[in-house]
Write an enzyme that holds these catalytic residues in place. Structure first.
Site, PDB file in Angstrom:
ATOM      1  N   ASP A 117       2.141  -5.904  -6.495  1.00 27.87           N
ATOM      2  CA  ASP A 117       1.473  -7.119  -6.034  1.00 27.87           C
ATOM      3  C   ASP A 117       0.540  -7.717  -7.091  1.00 27.87           C
ATOM      4  O   ASP A 117      -0.619  -7.995  -6.818  1.00 27.87           O
ATOM      5  CB  ASP A 117       0.682  -6.756  -4.757  1.00 27.87           C
ATOM      6  CG  ASP A 117       0.064  -7.956  -4.077  1.00 27.87           C
ATOM      7  OD1 ASP A 117       0.655  -9.039  -4.154  1.00 27.87           O
ATOM      8  OD2 ASP A 117      -1.017  -7.798  -3.472  1.00 27.87           O
ATOM      9  N   ASN A 146      -0.403   4.630  -8.183  1.00 28.48           N
ATOM     10  CA  ASN A 146      -0.849   3.939  -6.978  1.00 28.48           C
ATOM     11  C   ASN A 146       0.255   3.841  -5.938  1.00 28.48           C
ATOM     12  O   ASN A 146       1.359   3.359  -6.231  1.00 28.48           O
ATOM     13  CB  ASN A 146      -1.295   2.517  -7.340  1.00 28.48           C
ATOM     14  CG  ASN A 146      -1.805   1.746  -6.123  1.00 28.48           C
ATOM     15  OD1 ASN A 146      -2.827   2.099  -5.543  1.00 28.48           O
ATOM     16  ND2 ASN A 146      -1.065   0.714  -5.703  1.00 28.48           N
ATOM     17  N   GLU A 147      -0.060   4.322  -4.745  1.00 29.38           N
ATOM     18  CA  GLU A 147       0.727   4.099  -3.535  1.00 29.38           C
ATOM     19  C   GLU A 147       2.214   4.389  -3.663  1.00 29.38           C
ATOM     20  O   GLU A 147       3.047   3.553  -3.307  1.00 29.38           O
ATOM     21  CB  GLU A 147       0.546   2.659  -3.053  1.00 29.38           C
ATOM     22  CG  GLU A 147      -0.860   2.331  -2.627  1.00 29.38           C
ATOM     23  CD  GLU A 147      -0.932   1.095  -1.750  1.00 29.38           C
ATOM     24  OE1 GLU A 147       0.010   0.293  -1.750  1.00 29.38           O
ATOM     25  OE2 GLU A 147      -1.946   0.955  -1.050  1.00 29.38           O
ATOM     26  N   TYR A 200      -5.540  -0.400   5.317  1.00 32.72           N
ATOM     27  CA  TYR A 200      -5.702  -1.805   5.720  1.00 32.72           C
ATOM     28  C   TYR A 200      -5.733  -1.957   7.233  1.00 32.72           C
ATOM     29  O   TYR A 200      -5.101  -2.847   7.788  1.00 32.72           O
ATOM     30  CB  TYR A 200      -4.608  -2.662   5.056  1.00 32.72           C
ATOM     31  CG  TYR A 200      -4.871  -2.839   3.571  1.00 32.72           C
ATOM     32  CD1 TYR A 200      -5.668  -3.877   3.114  1.00 32.72           C
ATOM     33  CD2 TYR A 200      -4.367  -1.935   2.634  1.00 32.72           C
ATOM     34  CE1 TYR A 200      -5.947  -4.036   1.760  1.00 32.72           C
ATOM     35  CE2 TYR A 200      -4.641  -2.089   1.276  1.00 32.72           C
ATOM     36  CZ  TYR A 200      -5.431  -3.140   0.845  1.00 32.72           C
ATOM     37  OH  TYR A 200      -5.707  -3.296  -0.495  1.00 32.72           O
ATOM     38  N   GLU A 232      -9.019   1.454  -1.386  1.00 33.10           N
ATOM     39  CA  GLU A 232      -8.702   0.029  -1.193  1.00 33.10           C
ATOM     40  C   GLU A 232      -8.860  -0.274   0.277  1.00 33.10           C
ATOM     41  O   GLU A 232      -8.431   0.507   1.124  1.00 33.10           O
ATOM     42  CB  GLU A 232      -7.230  -0.280  -1.536  1.00 33.10           C
ATOM     43  CG  GLU A 232      -6.938  -0.589  -2.958  1.00 33.10           C
ATOM     44  CD  GLU A 232      -5.467  -0.972  -3.173  1.00 33.10           C
ATOM     45  OE1 GLU A 232      -4.853  -1.589  -2.289  1.00 33.10           O
ATOM     46  OE2 GLU A 232      -4.955  -0.618  -4.246  1.00 33.10           O
ATOM     47  N   TRP A 267     -10.965  -3.927  -1.946  1.00 38.55           N
ATOM     48  CA  TRP A 267      -9.892  -4.604  -2.658  1.00 38.55           C
ATOM     49  C   TRP A 267     -10.064  -6.083  -2.444  1.00 38.55           C
ATOM     50  O   TRP A 267      -9.925  -6.537  -1.331  1.00 38.55           O
ATOM     51  CB  TRP A 267      -8.524  -4.138  -2.125  1.00 38.55           C
ATOM     52  CG  TRP A 267      -7.407  -4.685  -2.950  1.00 38.55           C
ATOM     53  CD1 TRP A 267      -6.596  -5.743  -2.658  1.00 38.55           C
ATOM     54  CD2 TRP A 267      -6.966  -4.191  -4.225  1.00 38.55           C
ATOM     55  NE1 TRP A 267      -5.691  -5.955  -3.664  1.00 38.55           N
ATOM     56  CE2 TRP A 267      -5.895  -5.017  -4.631  1.00 38.55           C
ATOM     57  CE3 TRP A 267      -7.383  -3.146  -5.062  1.00 38.55           C
ATOM     58  CZ2 TRP A 267      -5.233  -4.824  -5.845  1.00 38.55           C
ATOM     59  CZ3 TRP A 267      -6.716  -2.963  -6.256  1.00 38.55           C
ATOM     60  CH2 TRP A 267      -5.651  -3.801  -6.626  1.00 38.55           C
TER      61      TRP A 267
HETATM   62  C1  GCB Z   1      -2.204  -2.415  -1.780  1.00 35.50           C
HETATM   63  C2  GCB Z   1      -1.882  -2.335  -3.230  1.00 35.50           C
HETATM   64  C3  GCB Z   1      -2.425  -3.509  -4.017  1.00 35.50           C
HETATM   65  C4  GCB Z   1      -2.234  -4.789  -3.226  1.00 35.50           C
HETATM   66  C5  GCB Z   1      -2.997  -4.670  -1.931  1.00 35.50           C
HETATM   67  C6  GCB Z   1      -2.833  -5.914  -1.036  1.00 35.50           C
HETATM   68  O1  GCB Z   1      -2.154  -1.467  -1.064  1.00 35.50           O
HETATM   69  O2  GCB Z   1      -2.294  -1.125  -3.824  1.00 35.50           O
HETATM   70  O3  GCB Z   1      -1.776  -3.561  -5.255  1.00 35.50           O
HETATM   71  O4  GCB Z   1      -2.614  -5.921  -3.937  1.00 35.50           O
HETATM   72  O5  GCB Z   1      -2.532  -3.582  -1.196  1.00 35.50           O
HETATM   73  O6  GCB Z   1      -3.650  -6.820  -1.131  1.00 35.50           O
HETATM   74  O7  GCB Z   1      -1.892  -5.957  -0.272  1.00 35.50           O
END
Ligand code: GCB
Length: 583
Positions: free
Chosen positions: A169, A396-397, A454, A489, A534
C-alpha cells in the site's frame, strides 16, 4: 558498510543534480533530478505508470588531485535493481531498492579525465523481489471481483501488457532515489568498524582494514576530549564515568570513535546504551521504554521517495513537536541520513526489511528465503552501529495464519539469522497483520510482539464501542504470552478539513475518537509497551477505489499540516514524556 565521509584523508564528490534520462530505449534523452524518484517529475502519466527499465547518464570528471587515491563509486539506493556502466563497460549490478552498493573504480576512471556514467534502473516487482508485486493481477486495495470471465480476461490482458502492480500500500516510486557519490580513500583503508557498548562504559571494537597500517582507536567525548584509547584491529576500551545515550530529548549523548589505519581515518559517532527484553518489559539502559510515535514512509510531493534532508529535518522536528520518541522504517530501510539525525535527537528506530506483500499460498515464501537473508544481513551491516536502532523487523504483515507451519519455517531461520548477525544482538520482531491470531505460530515467537490492528476501521468499521470490546478480547489473549506487545499500526483514513459533530468515518473528529478509544484499551495493560499510529503523514499509493489521492491515515497531511489527531497525540505524548522524565 561505512557512510562516505570528508576528512583529512578522504574526499567526497556528490553527483547529485541534473542527469540525462530516458524512459524507453530509443527515446530522446531529457533532464531529470537526482536523487529523486522519476515518477512525479513529469506531468506525463507514462512517467507515473512506467514499468521496467529506465536509463540515467551523466558525464563525471575525476579531479587530477585524486591521483594516487583509491576511488569508489557509491549508490545509496537505486530502486529496485540497477546495472552500472562506465564508458560503456558494465562495472556492477545490484538487486534491491533500499540499500547501498559500491564499486571501486580506481582503475576505471583516470584522475584528470572525464567518464560517462550510465545507470540502468528497473522498477519491476514480482514474486522474486522484495517488496512483492502482483504480476499484473489486482493491486493492493484493488477491487477486481474474482471469477468474472470478463474481469479475469482484463487481468490477463494487463499481464500480457506487462502491467506491474504492487502487493503493498505505497506508491512504487523508482529510480535513483538516494545520493550517488564518488569518494576516495588512501590505498590502504578502513573498510568497516563494529562497536558494541555496555552501560558500564565498556566499548568492544573491531576494525576491518585493508593493508598493514597500524590501527588506532581514540574515543572522544562530545567536547572532543579523549575518553579512551586503543591499538590494534580488535579490542576492549573502557570509558570512565560514561554518559549514556538515552532515547529522550536533550540526552542522546554521543561519543566519536576516531579510527586511523596508516594514512586513512574515519570518525564514527556512537552512543553507549544497552537494549534488552525482560519478561513483558522492553528495556533501554535497564529502564522500561514505551514506544510512542507514528510509523513513517519516505514520501513527499515532487520527490516521491527521493532523499531530502530538509524533509527529514522537518519530520524530525515534527516528531519533537508531537513528543514522539520512535518510528518504524515501514516498510523498507530508509536513507542513512535519517538514522544519523535520530542518533543525535534521541529518537528510536525499528529497522525493517522491504519484505512486504508476502501473503500466504501453498508455495510459501516463493523461494525468497536466501535473498531475504542477504537483504537482512546487508541492512544489519549498514545500520549495526546506530544507537537509535533498537529492534530489527524481519518484515511487515506476511500471511502467518493460513499456512502456520510453513510461515514459521520461513520466518524463524531469519529470526535466528538476525540474532546471529547483529554484533549488538538487538531484539527481533516480525510485524503481524490482523489475522486469526490463535492459529499463528510465528508472531508469538518474536522477542517483542508487534501487531497491526484496525479494529474500528477495516473491522467493525465506525463502531468504536464494539471495536474496543473486540480489541480488549484480543489483548487479553496476548497477555498470556508473557511478552512485551506493541500496537505497531492502527489508524483511520481522514480527509483534512472534513468535519462532523457526530464523529463519522473520514472526519477529523472520528480520527481523534478512534485513537481515544484504542488508547483506553492500551492504557489498561502494562504488557503493552508501545503505540505507533498509522501514519505520520498522508502518503501516495497506487490508484484504487479505497485510496482518494493516496492513503489518508496521516496525523499530518502530505505537506505536513497537522490534523486534529496530531494535536490530540501531542497532548497525550507530552504527558507520557513528563511521566518518563519523572522516573
Ligand atoms: C497495513 C499496512 C500498511 C497500510 C495500512 C493501511 O496494515 O501495513 O502498509 O498502508 O495497513 O492503511 O491500510
Amino acid at each position: 558498510m561505512l557512510y562516505p565521509q570528508i576528512n583529512s584523508a578522504r574526499a567526497v564528490m556528490d553527483l547529485s543534480g541534473i542527469w540525462q534520462f530516458r524512459l524507453r530505449e530509443g527515446d530522446n534523452w531529457q533532464s531529470i533530478a537526482v536523487p529523486a524518484s522519476y515518477n512525479d517529475q513529469s506531468p506525463d502519466a507514462a512517467f507515473r505508470d512506467h514499468t521496467g527499465k529506465v536509463w540515467y547518464r551523466k558525464r563525471i570528471a575525476c579531479p587530477a588531485f585524486f591521483a594516487g587515491q583509491r576511488a569508489v563509486l557509491r549508490f545509496d539506493a537505486v530502486t529496485h535493481s540497477a546495472r552500472v556502466f562506465l564508458n560503456g563497460k558494465e562495472v556492477c549490478a545490484h538487486r534491491g531498492g533500499f540499500l547501498p552498493f559500491e564499486i571501486e573504480v580506481t582503475d576505471l576512471i583516470r584522475p584528470g579525465e572525464e567518464a560517462e556514467l550510465l545507470v540502468e534502473a528497473d522498477n519491476r516487482i514480482d514474486h522474486t523481489t522484495l517488496p512483492i508485486g502482483t504480476e499484473g493481477d489486482t493491486a493492493f486495495f484493488g477491487s477486481d471481483n474474482p471469477g468474472i470471465t470478463s474481469v479475469e480476461a482484463g487481468k490477463r490482458l494487463r499481464r500480457e501488457n506487462g502491467v506491474n502492480l504492487p502487493a503493498f500500500d505505497f506508491f512504487n516510486y523508482a529510480g535513483i532515489n538516494r545520493p550517488v557519490r564518488l569518494y576516495t580513500t588512501p590505498a590502504e583503508y578502513i573498510r568497516d568498524i563494529t562497536l558494541v557498548t555496555k552501560m558500564t562504559g565498556e566499548v568492544r571494537y573491531r576494525v576491518d582494514a585493508e593493508g598493514t597500517g597500524e590501527i588506532r582507536v581514540t574515543v572522544l567525548d562530545a567536547q572532543g576530549r579523549t575518553a579512551a584509547e586503543g591499538k590494534g584491529a580488535e579490542g576492549i576500551l573502557n570509558i570512565p564515568e560514561p554518559r549514556l545515550w538515552e532515547p529522550r530529548p536533550g540526552t542522546p549523548y554521543l561519543y566519536t570513535a576516531h579510527v586511523t589505519c596508516g594514512a586513512d581515518e574515519y570518525d564514527l559517532p556512537f552512543g553507549i546504551r544497552e537494549v534488552k527484553v525482560e519478561g513483558t518489559k522492553f528495556l533501554i539502559n535497564g529502564k522500561p521504554f514505551r514506544f510512542h510515535g507514528p510509523c513513517r514512509h519516505e514520501d513527499s510531493p515532487f520527490r516521491g521517495r527521493g532523499m531530502d534532508q530538509c524533509l527529514n529535518m522537518t519530520d524530525i522536528n515534527l516528531y519533537r513537536w508531537l513528543h514522539a520518541n520512535c518510528f518504524r522504517t515501514s516498510h523498507y530501510p530508509y536513507a542513512e541520513e535519517i538514522y544519523d539525525l535520530c542518533d543525535r535527537e534521541g529518537i528510536v528506530i525499528v529497522d525493517e526489511t522491504p519484505a512486504v506483500g508476502m501473503w500466504a499460498d501453498e508455495n510459501y515464501g516463493w523461494g525468497l528465503g536466501e535473498y531475504h537473508a542477504q537483504v537482512l544481513r546487508d541492512m544489519i551491516a549498514r545500520d549495526k552501529n546506530h544507537p537509535c536502532v533498537v529492534v530489527w523487523s524481519l518484515g511487515n504483515e506476511p500471511g502467518t495464519d493460513t499456512y502456520p507451519e510453513k510461515a514459521r519455517d520461513y520466518w524463524m531461520p531469519l529470526y535466528r539469522l538476525a540474532h546471529r548477525t547483529d554484533p549488538q544482538d538487538r531484539p527481533v520482531t516480525l510485524v503481524g497483520c490482523q489475522n486469526i491470531y490463535e492459529k499463528d505460530r510465528t508472531i508469538p515467537e518474536m522477542d517483542v510482539v508487534f501487531i497491526n490492528r484496525y479494529y474500528g476501521w477495516y473491522n467493525l468499521s465506525g463502531d468504536l464501542e464494539t471495536a474496543k470490546y473486540a480489541f480488549r478480547m484480543e489483548l487479553d489473549w496476548w497477555k498470556d504470552k508473557n511478552k512485551p506487545v506493541v500496537l505497531s499500526e492502527y489508524g483511520a483514513d481522514t480527509i483534512a478539513g472534513l468535519h462532523g459533530a457526530a464523529a463519522e468515518m473520514f472526519t477529523e473528529e472520528f480520527q481523534v475518537e478512534f485513537y481515544r478509544a484504542m488508547s483506553e484499551c492500551l492504557d489498561e495493560r502494562d504488557f503493552v509497551v508501545g503505540e505507533m499510529p498509522w501514519n505520520f503523514a498522508d502518503f501516495n499509493t497506487c490508484q484504487g477505489p479505497m485510496r482518494p489521492g493516496g492513503n489518508r491515515k496521516g496525523l499530518f497531511t502530505r505537506d505536513r499540516r497537522p490534523k486534529m489527531a496530531a494535536h490530540w497525540f501531542r497532548g497525550r505524548w507530552a504527558e507520557m514524556e513528563k511521566r518518563e522524565e519523572g522516573r
